[in-house]
Design an enzyme around this catalytic site. Structure first.
Site, PDB file in Angstrom:
ATOM      1  N   ARG A   6       0.837  -1.216   0.000  1.00 45.09           N
ATOM      2  CA  ARG A   6       0.000   0.000   0.000  1.00 45.09           C
ATOM      3  C   ARG A   6       0.871   1.265   0.000  1.00 45.09           C
ATOM      4  O   ARG A   6       0.641   2.205  -0.763  1.00 45.09           O
ATOM      5  CB  ARG A   6      -0.892  -0.044   1.241  1.00 45.09           C
ATOM      6  CG  ARG A   6      -1.673   1.217   1.538  1.00 45.09           C
ATOM      7  CD  ARG A   6      -2.489   0.984   2.801  1.00 45.09           C
ATOM      8  NE  ARG A   6      -3.198   2.163   3.243  1.00 45.09           N
ATOM      9  CZ  ARG A   6      -2.709   3.045   4.095  1.00 45.09           C
ATOM     10  NH1 ARG A   6      -1.476   2.900   4.577  1.00 45.09           N
ATOM     11  NH2 ARG A   6      -3.427   4.081   4.464  1.00 45.09           N
ATOM     12  N   ALA A   7       1.899   1.254   0.875  1.00 41.51           N
ATOM     13  CA  ALA A   7       2.748   2.448   1.002  1.00 41.51           C
ATOM     14  C   ALA A   7       3.529   2.706  -0.291  1.00 41.51           C
ATOM     15  O   ALA A   7       3.642   3.849  -0.741  1.00 41.51           O
ATOM     16  CB  ALA A   7       3.708   2.268   2.180  1.00 41.51           C
ATOM     17  N   ASP A 113      11.401 -13.920  10.807  1.00 43.97           N
ATOM     18  CA  ASP A 113      12.558 -14.412  11.565  1.00 43.97           C
ATOM     19  C   ASP A 113      13.421 -13.295  12.177  1.00 43.97           C
ATOM     20  O   ASP A 113      14.199 -13.553  13.095  1.00 43.97           O
ATOM     21  CB  ASP A 113      13.443 -15.293  10.670  1.00 43.97           C
ATOM     22  CG  ASP A 113      12.668 -16.463  10.076  1.00 43.97           C
ATOM     23  OD1 ASP A 113      11.631 -16.839  10.660  1.00 43.97           O
ATOM     24  OD2 ASP A 113      13.105 -17.000   9.041  1.00 43.97           O
ATOM     25  N   ARG A 148       2.232 -28.331  35.107  1.00 44.10           N
ATOM     26  CA  ARG A 148       2.865 -28.991  33.960  1.00 44.10           C
ATOM     27  C   ARG A 148       4.068 -28.224  33.420  1.00 44.10           C
ATOM     28  O   ARG A 148       4.191 -27.021  33.633  1.00 44.10           O
ATOM     29  CB  ARG A 148       1.853 -29.148  32.825  1.00 44.10           C
ATOM     30  CG  ARG A 148       0.886 -30.259  33.118  1.00 44.10           C
ATOM     31  CD  ARG A 148      -0.071 -30.443  31.988  1.00 44.10           C
ATOM     32  NE  ARG A 148      -1.025 -31.485  32.314  1.00 44.10           N
ATOM     33  CZ  ARG A 148      -2.201 -31.609  31.750  1.00 44.10           C
ATOM     34  NH1 ARG A 148      -2.596 -30.740  30.844  1.00 44.10           N
ATOM     35  NH2 ARG A 148      -2.991 -32.596  32.083  1.00 44.10           N
TER      36      ARG A 148
HETATM   37  O1  F6P Z   1      11.533 -17.790   7.067  1.00 44.25           O
HETATM   38  C1  F6P Z   1      10.239 -17.653   7.561  1.00 44.25           C
HETATM   39  C2  F6P Z   1       9.699 -18.969   8.035  1.00 44.25           C
HETATM   40  O2  F6P Z   1       8.410 -18.777   8.571  1.00 44.25           O
HETATM   41  C3  F6P Z   1      10.572 -19.703   9.031  1.00 44.25           C
HETATM   42  O3  F6P Z   1      10.442 -19.189  10.331  1.00 44.25           O
HETATM   43  C4  F6P Z   1      10.090 -21.122   8.860  1.00 44.25           C
HETATM   44  O4  F6P Z   1      11.099 -22.036   9.160  1.00 44.25           O
HETATM   45  C5  F6P Z   1       9.758 -21.182   7.395  1.00 44.25           C
HETATM   46  O5  F6P Z   1       9.567 -19.861   6.949  1.00 44.25           O
HETATM   47  C6  F6P Z   1       8.542 -22.004   7.084  1.00 44.25           C
HETATM   48  O6  F6P Z   1       8.467 -22.138   5.703  1.00 44.25           O
HETATM   49  P1  F6P Z   1       7.341 -23.018   5.006  1.00 44.25           P
HETATM   50  O7  F6P Z   1       6.067 -22.245   5.087  1.00 44.25           O
HETATM   51  O8  F6P Z   1       7.836 -23.166   3.612  1.00 44.25           O
HETATM   52  O9  F6P Z   1       7.244 -24.300   5.759  1.00 44.25           O
END
Ligand code: F6P
Length: 305
Positions: A6-7, A113, A148
């Site tokens: 959007r931006a 990440d 737990r």
């Molecule tokens: O890089 C982003 C991410 O969400 C990671 O944290 C994770 O390991 C990966 O992508 C998951 O990817 P996919 O949706 O292909 O399983």
């Protein structure tokens, strides 16, 4: 990512620049999936998760033939600059492409990440982090009431940013992240000596000593008996309405990305460091490794006592 799209669209239009969205990333660039975007087409998307443009991992863009097709498609629409939202892989591809063809690329860091060098935050991290915190808070109700120990696995690929910051924010007893080796001894010590009737152990998926299930098997059952449970949060971390911070970050980065192109910059990633927008060359962000910060690890250990 929708806030970023959007931006970019609105900033470009204000400058009288025509904008196309490319559906499914580089693969769509190769297959000619271009849609013209106007101000209306990005209305009411800032609060939506995912991306209206959708995405794909493209093997074909890794080949010279694939990149040539992509170039032909850009040229036939008279597209003379590209903004790419993604991670290392996307910027590597962009760097190679703009060396072969004279089309400038500017990047915006988009990954939950938060592991990209040159920016304190990537688009999506804060939303994923808040999702994890909400989930852990809910799990803690059972942990506490039923005495737990929960092993909760979170995403992050090879990085522990989500795990560590979620650990601090939820008061987890232990966090296991890929950046630190030899955590089994500490896990054993925490579980056998902290005297707590419930524990939260957050495990980053890239942790070197195994995932939540195997750690629960090896250490949990041994030190906590049958009150051990495992939760793998999975893809719920990648979805949902973005937090205010993510919307803000994506918005200011989107404006900065268009400004950078107008300023004739190329092969740079827009970063956000010390509360300011910065431009980092692709080769720096690709080669650099973002440090998790020993201080955060220390803070988590102090507060988890
Ligand atoms: O890089 C982003 C991410 O969400 C990671 O944290 C994770 O390991 C990966 O992508 C998951 O990817 P996919 O949706 O292909 O399983």
């Amino acid at each position: 990512m929708n806030a970023a799209v959007r931006a970019v669209v609105r900033t470009a239009l204000v400058q009288k620049i025509q904008v196309y969205g490319i559906e499914q990333g580089y693969q769509g660039m190769i297959e000619g999936k271009f849609v013209e975007l106007d101000s209306k087409s990005v209305r009411n998307i800032i609060q939506r998760g995912g991306t209206i443009l959708r995405t794909a991992r493209s093997q074909e863009f890794r080949t010279p033939e694939g990149r040539e097709k992509a170039y032909e498609n850009l040229k036939s629409r008279e597209i003379d600059a590209v903004i790419v939202i993604g991670g290392d892989g996307s910027f590597k591809g962009a760097g190679i492409f703009s060396k072969e063809y004279d089309i400038p690329f500017v990047g915006m860091p988009g990954t939950i990440d938060n592991d990209m060098y040159g920016t304190d935050y990537t688009i999506g991290f804060d939303t994923a982090l808040n999702t994890v915190v909400e989930a852990v808070d809910k799990i803690k109700d059972t942990a506490h009431s039923h005495n737990r120990t929960f092993f909760i696995e979170v995403m992050g690929r090879d990085a522990g940013f989500i795990a560590l910051q979620a650990g601090i924010a939820t008061g987890a007893e232990m966090v296991l992240i890929p950046e630190i080796d030899g955590q089994e001894a500490r896990l054993k010590e925490v579980l056998s000596t902290n005297g707590k009737s419930s524990n939260i152990v957050i495990v980053a998926e890239g942790n070197n000593e195994g995932g939540a299930a195997s750690l629960a098997e090896t250490f949990g059952r041994k030190y906590q008996g049958h009150g051990v449970r495992v939760n793998v949060l999975g893809h719920m971390q990648r979805g949902g309405s973005p937090t205010a911070f993510d919307r803000y970050l994506a918005s200011i980065m989107g404006v900065a990305a268009v400004d950078a192109l107008i300023d004739n910059q190329r092969s740079v990633m827009i970063g956000y460091t010390n509360h300011e927008i910065v431009n980092i060359p692709f080769n720096k962000t690709i080669k650099g490794k973002r440090n998790i910060g020993a201080e955060l690890v220390r803070i988590n250990r102090i507060l988890a006592t």
